[in-house]
Scaffold this active site. Structure first.
Site, short mmCIF file in Angstrom:
data_model
loop_
_atom_site.label_atom_id
_atom_site.label_comp_id
_atom_site.label_asym_id
_atom_site.label_seq_id
_atom_site.Cartn_x
_atom_site.Cartn_y
_atom_site.Cartn_z
N GLU A 161 77.19 63.38 44.58
CA GLU A 161 77.18 62.50 45.81
C GLU A 161 75.60 62.82 46.57
O GLU A 161 75.38 64.06 46.47
CB GLU A 161 78.18 62.71 46.88
CG GLU A 161 79.54 62.19 46.07
CD GLU A 161 80.95 62.58 47.09
OE1 GLU A 161 80.64 62.21 48.12
OE2 GLU A 161 81.74 62.44 46.34
N HIS A 181 84.10 62.95 45.10
CA HIS A 181 84.86 61.91 45.90
C HIS A 181 86.15 61.76 44.64
O HIS A 181 85.78 61.68 43.36
CB HIS A 181 84.35 60.67 46.29
CG HIS A 181 85.26 59.81 46.93
ND1 HIS A 181 85.79 59.04 46.17
CD2 HIS A 181 85.58 59.57 48.41
CE1 HIS A 181 86.83 57.94 47.48
NE2 HIS A 181 86.26 58.43 48.46
#
Ligand SMILES: *Cc1c(COP(=O)(O)O)cnc(C)c1O
Length: 366
Positions: free
Chosen positions: A171, A130
């Site tokens: 993630e 991200h």
């Protein structure tokens, strides 16, 4: 330097111009845009908790008890008991000694990563990490290394040649692809090379794990992960970010994380709503919502509620999104730089508040 108008025209020519669309209610399953009701497949409110009466009441009560604002940084004005209760609940769910909360997930990354590593250290990031993780990694001043998405061989090579303290950042559920990281293998590698691991569980909290605490909980790996990060703005239906870790790391963050130190604490109501959400998460109601959500995911053959439909070119993805809009579905087109060039896509997000007929209609429209 281009004028703002020139910069905007250039974005428009490339099909990359973004603009805001006013809505009158944010949460699934429905959204209203210009009096036009659509089925909302764009939110990250995976369990529909943002409208849950228990969260609404908890937030309302906190406003009555504490007022609307926190009035200063927690280090300056005193640190409200609500935040401590929330942090204890997060740490207990994550099986860590402690946790620290921030205004949102972005501020969590920006505050923590530069506090954990610096100039003589190395950060190794998954290519699809991200934006906040990438920005925070750059800010830290550490040497930045990127491995191709979920590529364990390349990760091992980078670990083998890294200098200083090494932090792996990845993630559990990737935000634009909806796939999972090979967490058990990454944990083995981090142990083999003596690196630290930061796992961003933004999209897995509420969705995965026997109590909804995420992928690490599902795999029984929580105690092997140095830093478990997440947001309360998605499945928890509130707002705020957190990092869960050992007591010593959290105490260091209280002293070093600039987005924590130099920022007014979030509104008390935000913490109260998050506490109410965590209570639901571990209750039979939470388990039921997760089961419903995962059964809807199966209709798309997807392991998670993020379902990408890769289209390729920016204008084609936008046209597909507009087409669905006309048929009554809000499904956003995602373009560069959020995803790599040439992989513009529709991003469908599911919520336990969707119904099977709503999903069938969308599948037909696709
Ligand atoms: C949304 C998101 C964040 C940021 O969290 P916010 O609370 O929205 O600021 C961080 N990491 C990932 C992977 C995300 O998807």
């Amino acid at each position: 330097m281009h004028s703002p108008q020139e910069a905007l025209s250039s974005l428009e020519e490339k099909g990359l111009l973004r603009s805001l669309r006013q809505i009158s209610s944010p949460s699934p399953p429905k959204v209203v845009i210009n009096d036009h009701e659509l089925i909302n497949f764009s939110s990250n409110d995976y369990l529909g908790l943002s409208q849950h009466p228990a969260l609404v009441e908890a937030a309302s009560k906190a406003i009555r008890d504490y007022g609307t604002g926190s009035t200063a940084s927690r280090l300056v004005c005193g640190s409200l008991d609500l935040f401590h209760r929330l942090e204890e609940q997060i740490a207990s769910g994550k099986k860590t000694e402690a946790a620290l909360t921030f205004a949102n997930g972005y501020a969590t990354a920006m505050g923590t990563i530069p506090a954990l590593v610096g100039k003589n250290d190395t950060i190794i990031l998954d290519k699809l990490a991200h934006a906040c993780l990438i920005d925070a990694a750059k800010l830290s001043g550490a040497t930045l290394r990127i491995f191709p998405h979920n590529d364990l061989n390349k990760l091992a090579k980078l670990l083998n040649s890294s200098k200083g303290r090494t932090l792996i950042v990845t993630e559990s559920v990737f935000s634009m692809d909806g796939d999972l990281c090979p967490l058990a293998d990454i944990v083995s590698l981090k142990e083999k090379y003596g690196a630290l691991l930061l796992l961003d569980e933004a999209h897995s909290v509420g969705v995965l794990g026997p109590n909804g605490h995420g992928l690490a909980e599902e795999l029984g790996l929580q105690e092997k992960i140095d830093f478990q990060m997440g947001t309360m703005g998605k499945a928890l239906g509130s707002a705020g970010g957190y990092l869960a870790a050992s007591r010593a790391w959290i105490d260091l963050l209280i002293n070093k994380a600039r987005s924590f130190i130099y920022s007014t604490a979030p509104p008390p109501a935000q913490a109260a709503a998050s506490l109410a959400a965590l209570k639901i998460l571990v209750s039979p109601e939470g388990a039921e919502k997760r089961r419903t959500l995962l059964s809807l995911c199966r209709l798309f053959d997807s392991p998670t509620p993020i379902v990408p439909r890769i289209i390729g070119e920016n204008d084609e993805a936008i046209a597909a999104s507009i087409n669905l809009f006309k048929k009554g579905f809000l499904v956003p087109a995602i373009r560069y730089p959020t995803v790599p060039r040439g992989t513009a896509r529709l991003r469908i997000t599911l919520s336990s508040s969707h119904t099977v007929p709503q999903i069938s209609e969308l599948l037909k429209a696709l």
